[in-house]
Design a protein around this motif. Sequence first.
Motif, PDB file in Angstrom:
ATOM      1  N   VAL A   1      48.619  32.792  12.862  1.00 28.14           N
ATOM      2  CA  VAL A   1      48.893  31.502  13.500  1.00 28.14           C
ATOM      3  C   VAL A   1      50.156  31.558  14.361  1.00 28.14           C
ATOM      4  O   VAL A   1      50.104  31.319  15.566  1.00 28.14           O
ATOM      5  N   LEU A   2      51.292  31.858  13.756  1.00 23.38           N
ATOM      6  CA  LEU A   2      52.553  31.786  14.489  1.00 23.38           C
ATOM      7  C   LEU A   2      52.663  32.826  15.604  1.00 23.38           C
ATOM      8  O   LEU A   2      53.057  32.501  16.724  1.00 23.38           O
ATOM      9  N   ILE A   3      52.295  34.057  15.321  1.00 27.43           N
ATOM     10  CA  ILE A   3      52.442  35.129  16.313  1.00 27.43           C
ATOM     11  C   ILE A   3      51.239  35.199  17.250  1.00 27.43           C
ATOM     12  O   ILE A   3      51.387  35.160  18.471  1.00 27.43           O
ATOM     13  N   GLN A   4      50.025  35.274  16.702  1.00 24.89           N
ATOM     14  CA  GLN A   4      48.845  35.464  17.544  1.00 24.89           C
ATOM     15  C   GLN A   4      48.403  34.198  18.271  1.00 24.89           C
ATOM     16  O   GLN A   4      48.119  34.237  19.462  1.00 24.89           O
ATOM     17  N   GLN A   5      48.313  33.065  17.567  1.00 26.91           N
ATOM     18  CA  GLN A   5      47.808  31.845  18.194  1.00 26.91           C
ATOM     19  C   GLN A   5      48.891  31.079  18.950  1.00 26.91           C
ATOM     20  O   GLN A   5      48.731  30.755  20.122  1.00 26.91           O
ATOM     21  N   LEU A   6      49.966  30.756  18.268  1.00 27.13           N
ATOM     22  CA  LEU A   6      51.005  29.931  18.882  1.00 27.13           C
ATOM     23  C   LEU A   6      51.979  30.727  19.740  1.00 27.13           C
ATOM     24  O   LEU A   6      52.643  30.160  20.608  1.00 27.13           O
ATOM     25  N   ARG A   7      52.082  32.004  19.472  1.00 29.08           N
ATOM     26  CA  ARG A   7      52.995  32.884  20.205  1.00 29.08           C
ATOM     27  C   ARG A   7      54.422  32.318  20.259  1.00 29.08           C
ATOM     28  O   ARG A   7      55.104  32.360  21.269  1.00 29.08           O
ATOM     29  N   THR A   8      54.831  31.762  19.125  1.00 30.86           N
ATOM     30  CA  THR A   8      56.161  31.176  19.055  1.00 30.86           C
ATOM     31  C   THR A   8      57.216  32.283  18.974  1.00 30.86           C
ATOM     32  O   THR A   8      57.000  33.292  18.307  1.00 30.86           O
ATOM     33  N   PRO A   9      58.346  32.094  19.639  1.00 30.02           N
ATOM     34  CA  PRO A   9      59.397  33.113  19.562  1.00 30.02           C
ATOM     35  C   PRO A   9      60.114  33.117  18.216  1.00 30.02           C
ATOM     36  O   PRO A   9      60.724  34.100  17.824  1.00 30.02           O
ATOM     37  N   ARG A  10      60.025  31.976  17.523  1.00 32.03           N
ATOM     38  CA  ARG A  10      60.670  31.881  16.215  1.00 32.03           C
ATOM     39  C   ARG A  10      60.101  30.698  15.456  1.00 32.03           C
ATOM     40  O   ARG A  10      59.392  29.861  16.019  1.00 32.03           O
ATOM     41  N   VAL A  11      60.458  30.607  14.189  1.00 34.87           N
ATOM     42  CA  VAL A  11      60.014  29.530  13.314  1.00 34.87           C
ATOM     43  C   VAL A  11      61.183  29.145  12.420  1.00 34.87           C
ATOM     44  O   VAL A  11      62.079  29.974  12.184  1.00 34.87           O
ATOM     45  N   THR A  12      61.190  27.901  11.968  1.00 36.44           N
ATOM     46  CA  THR A  12      62.252  27.455  11.073  1.00 36.44           C
ATOM     47  C   THR A  12      61.657  26.930   9.772  1.00 36.44           C
ATOM     48  O   THR A  12      60.454  26.656   9.683  1.00 36.44           O
ATOM     49  N   LEU A  13      62.516  26.780   8.788  1.00 35.65           N
ATOM     50  CA  LEU A  13      62.176  26.103   7.537  1.00 35.65           C
ATOM     51  C   LEU A  13      63.475  25.629   6.914  1.00 35.65           C
ATOM     52  O   LEU A  13      64.552  26.064   7.295  1.00 35.65           O
ATOM     53  N   GLY A  14      63.356  24.724   5.977  1.00 37.43           N
ATOM     54  CA  GLY A  14      64.542  24.216   5.296  1.00 37.43           C
ATOM     55  C   GLY A  14      64.298  24.143   3.803  1.00 37.43           C
ATOM     56  O   GLY A  14      63.163  23.986   3.358  1.00 37.43           O
ATOM     57  N   THR A  15      65.364  24.282   3.041  1.00 35.06           N
ATOM     58  CA  THR A  15      65.254  24.168   1.587  1.00 35.06           C
ATOM     59  C   THR A  15      66.552  23.625   1.010  1.00 35.06           C
ATOM     60  O   THR A  15      67.579  23.586   1.689  1.00 35.06           O
ATOM     61  N   ALA A  16      66.490  23.232  -0.223  1.00 32.29           N
ATOM     62  CA  ALA A  16      67.667  22.701  -0.908  1.00 32.29           C
ATOM     63  C   ALA A  16      68.647  23.829  -1.231  1.00 32.29           C
ATOM     64  O   ALA A  16      68.258  24.860  -1.775  1.00 32.29           O
ATOM     65  N   SER A  17      69.904  23.589  -0.908  1.00 30.99           N
ATOM     66  CA  SER A  17      70.933  24.597  -1.194  1.00 30.99           C
ATOM     67  C   SER A  17      71.074  24.847  -2.688  1.00 30.99           C
ATOM     68  O   SER A  17      71.502  25.915  -3.111  1.00 30.99           O
ATOM     69  N   THR A  18      70.686  23.866  -3.508  1.00 22.98           N
ATOM     70  CA  THR A  18      70.835  23.981  -4.957  1.00 22.98           C
ATOM     71  C   THR A  18      69.612  24.556  -5.663  1.00 22.98           C
ATOM     72  O   THR A  18      69.639  24.725  -6.881  1.00 22.98           O
ATOM     73  N   HIS A  19      68.546  24.867  -4.909  1.00 25.66           N
ATOM     74  CA  HIS A  19      67.370  25.450  -5.575  1.00 25.66           C
ATOM     75  C   HIS A  19      67.735  26.852  -6.058  1.00 25.66           C
ATOM     76  O   HIS A  19      68.338  27.636  -5.324  1.00 25.66           O
ATOM     77  N   PRO A  20      67.366  27.208  -7.291  1.00 29.02           N
ATOM     78  CA  PRO A  20      67.836  28.466  -7.874  1.00 29.02           C
ATOM     79  C   PRO A  20      67.280  29.751  -7.270  1.00 29.02           C
ATOM     80  O   PRO A  20      67.898  30.801  -7.420  1.00 29.02           O
ATOM     81  N   TRP A  21      66.126  29.731  -6.588  1.00 30.14           N
ATOM     82  CA  TRP A  21      65.605  30.998  -6.088  1.00 30.14           C
ATOM     83  C   TRP A  21      64.988  30.970  -4.694  1.00 30.14           C
ATOM     84  O   TRP A  21      64.708  32.010  -4.116  1.00 30.14           O
ATOM     85  N   LEU A  22      64.787  29.810  -4.093  1.00 28.49           N
ATOM     86  CA  LEU A  22      64.136  29.763  -2.781  1.00 28.49           C
ATOM     87  C   LEU A  22      64.951  30.426  -1.675  1.00 28.49           C
ATOM     88  O   LEU A  22      64.391  31.131  -0.833  1.00 28.49           O
ATOM     89  N   LYS A  23      66.256  30.231  -1.661  1.00 25.46           N
ATOM     90  CA  LYS A  23      67.091  30.842  -0.614  1.00 25.46           C
ATOM     91  C   LYS A  23      66.896  32.351  -0.599  1.00 25.46           C
ATOM     92  O   LYS A  23      66.658  32.947   0.455  1.00 25.46           O
ATOM     93  N   LYS A  24      66.955  32.961  -1.757  1.00 31.90           N
ATOM     94  CA  LYS A  24      66.791  34.412  -1.851  1.00 31.90           C
ATOM     95  C   LYS A  24      65.389  34.837  -1.395  1.00 31.90           C
ATOM     96  O   LYS A  24      65.232  35.829  -0.684  1.00 31.90           O
ATOM     97  N   MET A  25      64.358  34.067  -1.782  1.00 30.41           N
ATOM     98  CA  MET A  25      62.991  34.403  -1.380  1.00 30.41           C
ATOM     99  C   MET A  25      62.852  34.376   0.139  1.00 30.41           C
ATOM    100  O   MET A  25      62.280  35.281   0.740  1.00 30.41           O
ATOM    101  N   TYR A  26      63.406  33.335   0.786  1.00 27.75           N
ATOM    102  CA  TYR A  26      63.279  33.235   2.243  1.00 27.75           C
ATOM    103  C   TYR A  26      64.044  34.360   2.941  1.00 27.75           C
ATOM    104  O   TYR A  26      63.579  34.903   3.944  1.00 27.75           O
TER     105      TYR A  26
END
Length: 164
Positions: free
Chosen positions: A109-134
């Motif tokens: 989707v992002l690369i082949q269809q939309l050909r977007t140069p970049r993508v963003t996302l947001g998460t809670a700074s206090t979540h115990p493991w999402l920051k590391k996963m991203y």
Amino acid sequence: MTEFRLIPPSEYRQYYEVLHEGYQSVKQYPISFDAADTDEAEAKEWLSNHPTYGLYEETVLVSAVSLRMPWGNLPGPSGVPHIGRIVTHPNYKGRGYAKKLFHQLEQEVLIQQLRTPRVTLGTASTHPWLKKMYEQLGFEAFDQVQLPNKQHVTIYFEKNYKGE
């Protein structure tokens, strides 16, 4: 056998089940993710307004992810597609479904269809493991914001696709 595809609004009940069950664990933290409190009607409306992709095991939706588009009613912070509502049903956690879903979203989707140069996302700074996963998925933090009506500070991440 797994299948990656767009979730149509007609499958809102399956989507709601995954979203509702998958986000229950965040309620133990001082985090206010809107997805954690979505009801069936809101899930149906969400599918009508935001491209949402699912990973299915046979006919069962096991993991989902949405895109908030820059021209939509809930754009992200940077004028590019914004990833949201990444969720896996708790019965299927720990099997790599979210990672597989994310990689298919990127490639198909992002690369082949939309050909977007970049993508963003947001998460809670206090979540115990999402920051590391991203970060492990190649995202880099670029901003922190206290959004209105949120208990947490949101960390915004981006991933560049230039050269891919």
